[in-house]
Design a protein around this motif. Structure first.
Motif, mmCIF file in Angstrom:
data_model
loop_
_atom_site.group_PDB
_atom_site.id
_atom_site.type_symbol
_atom_site.label_atom_id
_atom_site.label_comp_id
_atom_site.label_asym_id
_atom_site.label_seq_id
_atom_site.Cartn_x
_atom_site.Cartn_y
_atom_site.Cartn_z
ATOM 1 N N ALA A 1 -4.431 2.933 3.148
ATOM 2 C CA ALA A 1 -5.072 1.789 2.387
ATOM 3 C C ALA A 1 -5.099 2.286 0.683
ATOM 4 C CB ALA A 1 -6.288 1.538 2.840
ATOM 5 N N ALA A 2 -4.784 1.563 -0.188
ATOM 6 C CA ALA A 2 -4.922 1.952 -1.638
ATOM 7 C C ALA A 2 -6.343 2.036 -2.050
ATOM 8 C CB ALA A 2 -4.233 0.956 -2.399
ATOM 9 N N ASP B 1 0.808 -1.136 0.042
ATOM 10 C CA ASP B 1 0.022 -0.132 0.030
ATOM 11 C C ASP B 1 0.838 1.293 0.054
ATOM 12 O OD1 ASP B 1 -2.545 -1.484 0.098
ATOM 13 O OD2 ASP B 1 -2.331 -1.565 2.241
#
Length: 198
Positions: free
Chosen positions: A190-191, A73
């Motif tokens: 978080a992506a 991430d």
């Protein structure tokens, strides 16, 4: 070429002899000369230089436990700009009788550097200002320095630890803390979800 420009600008700005500014081993003397210049401008006698001093032990900057592994991430880096000198200014940390000389010197260095941001042909001067501001802590922590002050060194690192811990606590909720060291923290976020392909 750049080295000559840098050393000359250090000499002009601090009054330090050019023969010293060209020697990296004497970099702490840059701050000594700068502070001597400021004392002179304020008509105040600087502290006497003691040849032998006992080094006082104290706790340094905060280093947080690293999160081991491969992180896919995105990772954001949060970095304090000139943390140690900024803390001196913010909390008015000084050894002078009026409690203002050192914070005033550091505030001037920090503000001049900000003013020159984006100004053409100011790279050398901005680097001079950065070197002087960031070297001040080392000068306060070195027993060989005229301005050695265990009180200032301890107070700065104490406040820096608190600042880093507060930052780590603040970013831990929306992200995952990966690492932190003295004046910066690394946070995994978080992506964003990818759109489905059809």
């Amino acid at each position: 070429h750049k080295f000559i420009e840098l050393s000359l600008d250090l000499t002009v700005y601090t009054w330090q002899p050019w023969s010293q500014t060209t020697r990296n081993s004497l970099r702490l003397l840059r701050v000594e000369w700068l502070l001597y210049k400021k004392f002179h401008e304020c008509n105040v006698l600087p502290p006497s230089k003691h040849l032998q001093r006992q080094k006082e032990e104290y706790k340094g900057g905060l280093v947080l436990q690293a999160s081991v592994g491969v992180h896919d991430d995105p990772i954001l880096l949060f970095d304090f700009r000139s943390l140690f000198p900024s803390l001196c200014v913010e909390y008015n940390i000084c050894w002078s009788s009026d409690g203002e000389l050192l914070p005033a010197v550091l505030k001037d260095l920090i503000e001049q550097r900000k003013t020159l941001q984006g100004v053409p042909a100011s790279d050398i001067r901005r680097l001079v200002l950065k070197l002087l501001a960031n070297t001040t802590y080392g000068c306060m922590a070195a027993t060989s320095c005229r301005y050695y002050s265990p009180y200032i060194a301890k107070r700065i690192t104490e406040l820096s630890r608190q600042a880093l811990q507060d930052t780590a606590d603040a970013v831990q909720a929306p992200g995952v803390l990966i690492y932190g060291d003295t004046d910066s923290v690394f946070v995994k976020v978080a992506a964003p979800a990818r759109a489905k392909e059809y």
